[in-house]
Design a protein around this motif. Structure first.
Motif, mmCIF file in Angstrom:
data_model
loop_
_atom_site.group_PDB
_atom_site.id
_atom_site.type_symbol
_atom_site.label_atom_id
_atom_site.label_comp_id
_atom_site.label_asym_id
_atom_site.label_seq_id
_atom_site.Cartn_x
_atom_site.Cartn_y
_atom_site.Cartn_z
ATOM 1 N N PHE A 226 61.370 78.627 -46.367
ATOM 2 C CA PHE A 226 60.507 77.554 -46.868
ATOM 3 C C PHE A 226 59.114 78.106 -47.115
ATOM 4 N N LEU A 227 58.491 77.639 -48.155
ATOM 5 C CA LEU A 227 57.121 78.017 -48.492
ATOM 6 C C LEU A 227 56.288 76.757 -48.690
ATOM 7 N N TYR A 228 55.003 76.832 -48.275
ATOM 8 C CA TYR A 228 54.145 75.646 -48.309
ATOM 9 C C TYR A 228 52.809 75.975 -48.966
ATOM 10 N N ASP A 229 52.070 74.904 -49.311
ATOM 11 C CA ASP A 229 50.782 75.086 -49.965
ATOM 12 C C ASP A 229 49.606 75.082 -48.988
ATOM 13 N N SER A 230 49.886 74.917 -47.675
ATOM 14 C CA SER A 230 48.805 74.867 -46.689
ATOM 15 C C SER A 230 49.357 75.235 -45.311
ATOM 16 N N PRO A 231 48.527 75.809 -44.434
ATOM 17 C CA PRO A 231 48.965 76.064 -43.061
ATOM 18 C C PRO A 231 48.911 74.827 -42.167
ATOM 19 N N ASP A 232 48.317 73.749 -42.647
ATOM 20 C CA ASP A 232 48.153 72.532 -41.857
ATOM 21 C C ASP A 232 49.468 71.746 -41.849
ATOM 22 N N TYR A 233 50.085 71.622 -40.663
ATOM 23 C CA TYR A 233 51.373 70.935 -40.543
ATOM 24 C C TYR A 233 51.301 69.469 -40.972
ATOM 25 N N ASP A 234 50.125 68.856 -40.827
ATOM 26 C CA ASP A 234 50.016 67.425 -41.106
ATOM 27 C C ASP A 234 49.945 67.105 -42.601
ATOM 28 N N VAL A 235 49.468 68.040 -43.404
ATOM 29 C CA VAL A 235 49.245 67.712 -44.814
ATOM 30 C C VAL A 235 50.002 68.628 -45.780
ATOM 31 N N ARG A 236 50.556 69.713 -45.282
ATOM 32 C CA ARG A 236 51.138 70.686 -46.206
ATOM 33 C C ARG A 236 52.377 70.128 -46.912
ATOM 34 N N GLN A 237 52.615 70.649 -48.111
ATOM 35 C CA GLN A 237 53.753 70.236 -48.919
ATOM 36 C C GLN A 237 54.563 71.472 -49.312
ATOM 37 N N PRO A 238 55.886 71.332 -49.382
ATOM 38 C CA PRO A 238 56.702 72.466 -49.829
ATOM 39 C C PRO A 238 56.452 72.758 -51.308
ATOM 40 N N ILE A 239 56.628 73.995 -51.678
ATOM 41 C CA ILE A 239 56.410 74.381 -53.071
ATOM 42 C C ILE A 239 57.685 75.001 -53.639
ATOM 43 N N ASP A 240 57.787 74.912 -54.953
ATOM 44 C CA ASP A 240 58.884 75.549 -55.672
ATOM 45 C C ASP A 240 58.336 76.843 -56.273
ATOM 46 N N LEU A 241 58.605 77.955 -55.594
ATOM 47 C CA LEU A 241 57.985 79.217 -55.973
ATOM 48 C C LEU A 241 58.302 79.650 -57.409
ATOM 49 N N PRO A 242 59.550 79.544 -57.887
ATOM 50 C CA PRO A 242 59.821 80.020 -59.254
ATOM 51 C C PRO A 242 58.978 79.332 -60.328
ATOM 52 N N SER A 243 58.592 78.058 -60.070
ATOM 53 C CA SER A 243 57.818 77.337 -61.090
ATOM 54 C C SER A 243 56.315 77.356 -60.816
ATOM 55 N N LEU A 244 55.891 78.029 -59.743
ATOM 56 C CA LEU A 244 54.480 78.020 -59.354
ATOM 57 C C LEU A 244 53.717 79.112 -60.107
ATOM 58 N N PRO A 245 52.644 78.764 -60.823
ATOM 59 C CA PRO A 245 51.850 79.789 -61.503
ATOM 60 C C PRO A 245 51.051 80.600 -60.484
ATOM 61 N N PRO A 246 50.726 81.847 -60.763
ATOM 62 C CA PRO A 246 49.968 82.666 -59.809
ATOM 63 C C PRO A 246 48.535 82.190 -59.632
ATOM 64 N N ARG A 247 47.975 81.497 -60.618
ATOM 65 C CA ARG A 247 46.600 81.011 -60.529
ATOM 66 C C ARG A 247 46.526 79.530 -60.888
ATOM 67 N N ASP A 248 45.536 78.863 -60.309
ATOM 68 C CA ASP A 248 45.299 77.459 -60.619
ATOM 69 C C ASP A 248 44.757 77.368 -62.045
ATOM 70 N N PRO A 249 45.437 76.636 -62.934
ATOM 71 C CA PRO A 249 44.968 76.554 -64.333
ATOM 72 C C PRO A 249 43.547 76.002 -64.464
ATOM 73 N N ALA A 250 43.137 75.119 -63.529
ATOM 74 C CA ALA A 250 41.820 74.490 -63.641
ATOM 75 C C ALA A 250 40.700 75.405 -63.174
ATOM 76 N N THR A 251 40.945 76.212 -62.130
ATOM 77 C CA THR A 251 39.877 77.031 -61.547
ATOM 78 C C THR A 251 40.070 78.524 -61.755
ATOM 79 N N ASN A 252 41.269 78.909 -62.145
ATOM 80 C CA ASN A 252 41.628 80.327 -62.315
ATOM 81 C C ASN A 252 41.613 81.084 -60.987
ATOM 82 N N LYS A 253 41.661 80.355 -59.871
ATOM 83 C CA LYS A 253 41.724 81.007 -58.555
ATOM 84 C C LYS A 253 43.188 81.201 -58.172
#
Length: 258
Positions: A226-253
């Motif tokens: 399993f992979l998540y978008d945050s280390p915080d157990y209370d708020v983190r959400q699972p992510i779909d890695l194959p469809s995840l871009p390497p950078r945020d389109p809005a911030t380029n981070k």
């Protein structure tokens, strides 16, 4: 100790320290203070929580000269009730209506004591007396002490600032962890503490990324179920890695995955 400024830069008191703080002593790597907190902030936790942090700008923390005398006289009043201490109060509210016409030494011998050492039972008694005697002491104060309403609208709280602890925390050694937890519980009664602030130092460093090494998605998924978008157990959400871009389109981070 009217000349002492309250200088901690971080943490929370639950009230604005401007014109409200009096240094009363020291302990082992500790400064001890009385803070005169608005009673509204004592009674309403929401109001206290909304008060600014110490890192935000505030004014001179020292009591005015008249309020300092009032605070010293109250402290002398409660210290005099502890039988083991050589404190005496001859005139609980001074000798004259004009504060400029009398000195603290005219009313009490508390300032004549070079130091006042408190045993554990004395410190416990002082804590009880400050809480139990304040209201009656204010009610008995003469009208020229209460005319501006400051005494009636404030209550003294104890504040301790400890420095230079440099204690390791969260040890991986279970015995050390138990000893650490026991020491924390022995040194503090958390039922009487509203806010506890501390600085946490680490030896974690960081280095600039000089180059990227692409890792195939299949290789990452073969190691992590399993992979998540945050280390915080209370708020983190699972992510779909194959469809995840390497950078945020809005911030380029870079988008971190956990």
């Amino acid at each position: 100790m009217q000349s002492h400024q309250f200088r901690p830069k971080f943490g929370k008191l639950g009230f604005d320290p401007t014109g409200s703080m009096m240094a009363i002593g020291t302990g082992n790597s500790t400064e001890l203070w009385l803070g005169f907190c608005p009673i509204s902030n004592v009674e309403d936790i929401t109001l206290a929580n909304e008060s600014p942090l110490l890192s935000e700008k505030h004014g001179d923390t020292r009591l005015t000269s008249i309020r300092y005398r009032m605070a010293v006289m109250f402290l002398a009043f409660v210290l005099a009730k502890i039988p083991a201490l050589p404190i005496h109060v001859m005139h609980p509210y001074g000798t004259h209506e004009d504060f400029h016409q009398w000195k603290l030494d005219d009313a009490t011998n508390v300032c004549a004591q070079r130091t006042i050492s408190l045993r554990l039972q004395d410190a416990i008694a002082l804590d009880h007396l400050i809480k139990s005697e304040w209201d009656d002491w204010v009610a008995d104060a003469p009208s020229h002490w209460t005319a501006d309403g400051w005494l009636q609208q404030h209550a003294p709280l104890s504040i301790a600032c400890r420095y230079g602890q440099n204690q390791p925390i969260a040890s991986s050694d279970q015995h050390a962890l138990r000893v650490e937890a026991r020491n924390w519980n022995m040194e503090r009664d958390y039922t009487h503490i509203r806010y506890l602030s501390m600085a946490v130092a680490t030896d974690i460093g960081c280095f600039p990324v000089r180059k990227w090494r692409p890792i195939p998605v299949d290789e990452i998924l073969s190691v992590h179920d399993f992979l998540y978008d945050s280390p915080d157990y209370d708020v983190r959400q699972p992510i779909d890695l194959p469809s995840l871009p390497p950078r945020d389109p809005a911030t380029n981070k870079e988008i971190n995955i956990i």
